[in-house]
Design a protein around this motif. Structure first.
Motif, PDB file in Angstrom:
ATOM      1  N   ARG A 187       0.808  -1.217   0.000  1.00  0.00           N
ATOM      2  CA  ARG A 187       0.000   0.000   0.000  1.00  0.00           C
ATOM      3  C   ARG A 187       0.845   1.273   0.000  1.00  0.00           C
ATOM      4  O   ARG A 187       2.047   1.237   0.226  1.00  0.00           O
ATOM      5  N   LEU A 188       0.167   2.397  -0.205  1.00  0.00           N
ATOM      6  CA  LEU A 188       0.800   3.713  -0.151  1.00  0.00           C
ATOM      7  C   LEU A 188       0.552   4.327   1.214  1.00  0.00           C
ATOM      8  O   LEU A 188      -0.198   3.786   2.028  1.00  0.00           O
ATOM      9  N   ASP A 231       6.937   5.071  -1.052  1.00  0.00           N
ATOM     10  CA  ASP A 231       6.026   4.657   0.023  1.00  0.00           C
ATOM     11  C   ASP A 231       6.073   3.156   0.279  1.00  0.00           C
ATOM     12  O   ASP A 231       6.221   2.716   1.422  1.00  0.00           O
ATOM     13  N   ARG A 232       5.911   2.393  -0.779  1.00  0.00           N
ATOM     14  CA  ARG A 232       5.805   0.937  -0.616  1.00  0.00           C
ATOM     15  C   ARG A 232       7.052   0.347   0.034  1.00  0.00           C
ATOM     16  O   ARG A 232       6.963  -0.499   0.921  1.00  0.00           O
ATOM     17  N   THR A 235      -0.993   6.415   4.158  1.00  0.00           N
ATOM     18  CA  THR A 235      -2.335   6.877   4.516  1.00  0.00           C
ATOM     19  C   THR A 235      -2.275   8.379   4.805  1.00  0.00           C
ATOM     20  O   THR A 235      -1.187   8.969   4.894  1.00  0.00           O
ATOM     21  N   LYS A 236      -3.426   8.961   5.012  1.00  0.00           N
ATOM     22  CA  LYS A 236      -3.501  10.382   5.346  1.00  0.00           C
ATOM     23  C   LYS A 236      -2.716  10.676   6.623  1.00  0.00           C
ATOM     24  O   LYS A 236      -1.983  11.665   6.713  1.00  0.00           O
ATOM     25  N   GLU A 237      -2.844   9.812   7.621  1.00  0.00           N
ATOM     26  CA  GLU A 237      -2.126   9.993   8.885  1.00  0.00           C
ATOM     27  C   GLU A 237      -0.617   9.847   8.683  1.00  0.00           C
ATOM     28  O   GLU A 237       0.177  10.582   9.278  1.00  0.00           O
ATOM     29  N   GLU A 238      -0.219   8.915   7.859  1.00  0.00           N
ATOM     30  CA  GLU A 238       1.202   8.715   7.584  1.00  0.00           C
ATOM     31  C   GLU A 238       1.786   9.895   6.808  1.00  0.00           C
ATOM     32  O   GLU A 238       2.947  10.269   7.009  1.00  0.00           O
ATOM     33  N   LEU A 239       0.986  10.497   5.946  1.00  0.00           N
ATOM     34  CA  LEU A 239       1.444  11.691   5.222  1.00  0.00           C
ATOM     35  C   LEU A 239       1.714  12.840   6.192  1.00  0.00           C
ATOM     36  O   LEU A 239       2.618  13.653   5.968  1.00  0.00           O
ATOM     37  N   GLN A 240       0.953  12.895   7.285  1.00  0.00           N
ATOM     38  CA  GLN A 240       1.224  13.898   8.325  1.00  0.00           C
ATOM     39  C   GLN A 240       2.567  13.617   9.000  1.00  0.00           C
ATOM     40  O   GLN A 240       3.300  14.543   9.355  1.00  0.00           O
ATOM     41  N   LEU A 241       2.882  12.343   9.184  1.00  0.00           N
ATOM     42  CA  LEU A 241       4.193  11.975   9.732  1.00  0.00           C
ATOM     43  C   LEU A 241       5.311  12.375   8.770  1.00  0.00           C
ATOM     44  O   LEU A 241       6.378  12.820   9.208  1.00  0.00           O
ATOM     45  N   VAL A 242       5.072  12.233   7.471  1.00  0.00           N
ATOM     46  CA  VAL A 242       6.056  12.651   6.468  1.00  0.00           C
ATOM     47  C   VAL A 242       6.320  14.142   6.617  1.00  0.00           C
ATOM     48  O   VAL A 242       7.483  14.586   6.646  1.00  0.00           O
ATOM     49  N   LYS A 243       5.268  14.915   6.753  1.00  0.00           N
ATOM     50  CA  LYS A 243       5.404  16.370   6.897  1.00  0.00           C
ATOM     51  C   LYS A 243       6.173  16.722   8.168  1.00  0.00           C
ATOM     52  O   LYS A 243       7.099  17.543   8.141  1.00  0.00           O
TER      53      LYS A 243
END
Length: 159
Positions: free
Chosen positions: A2-3, A85-86, A5-13
């Motif tokens: 998977r790619l 991501d993967r 998630t929205k929550e994980e994208l916040q962690l990226v930021k």
């Protein structure tokens, strides 16, 4: 696989902001110096097919663009940190490191590359024969940066 998630994208930021802070302090870059290094962080949904690699967690790709100021063209470099991501999620699932710290490690490593390229401490078109040595050097700097901020609980071994 998977790619993010929205929550994980916040962690990226959040990890990007923390990595920026650490790398800027390590290289003692003034705000104007930092602002002259143009880069962006992209996750897999934003990547072009040529920016995707299964063999790495992330890579830096350099694009050149022309900006006109007072009708005079200025050639600039844009460094793109391409997060895979993967591969990151797969690695996260295999290690005991939490996702934020794994992202912090990856982004710090890639930002060290960006600064080295942007400050012309290293060429981006390094011959293949010299890339392994550069990776080792960047890895040492990454470890030093994260260790100095107590963000490296154990040496992260990624294969």
């Amino acid at each position: 696989m998977r790619l993010f998630t929205k929550e994980e994208l916040q962690l990226v930021k959040a990890a990007t902001q923390k990595a920026e802070h650490f790398v800027r302090r390590y290289y003692v870059l003034a705000p104007r110096e930092w602002n002259h290094i143009h880069y962006e962080v992209k996750t897999q949904t934003e990547l072009e097919p040529t920016e995707m690699l299964d063999s790495v967690l992330a890579q830096v790709v350099c694009y050149q663009y022309v900006r006109k100021i007072n009708e005079k063209p200025q050639h600039k470099d844009l460094y793109c940190i391409c997060l895979q991501d993967r591969k990151i999620i797969h690695t996260f699932n295999k290690t005991s490191v939490d996702l934020f710290h794994l992202l912090l490690y990856v982004l710090t490593h890639e930002l060290v590359h960006v600064v080295r390229f942007g400050q012309q401490l290293q060429r981006i078109d390094l011959p293949l024969t010299e890339r392994a040595r550069e990776e080792e050097f960047v890895e040492t700097i990454t470890q030093r940066i994260l260790h100095s901020h107590n963000y490296l609980p154990n040496k992260i071994i990624l294969s």
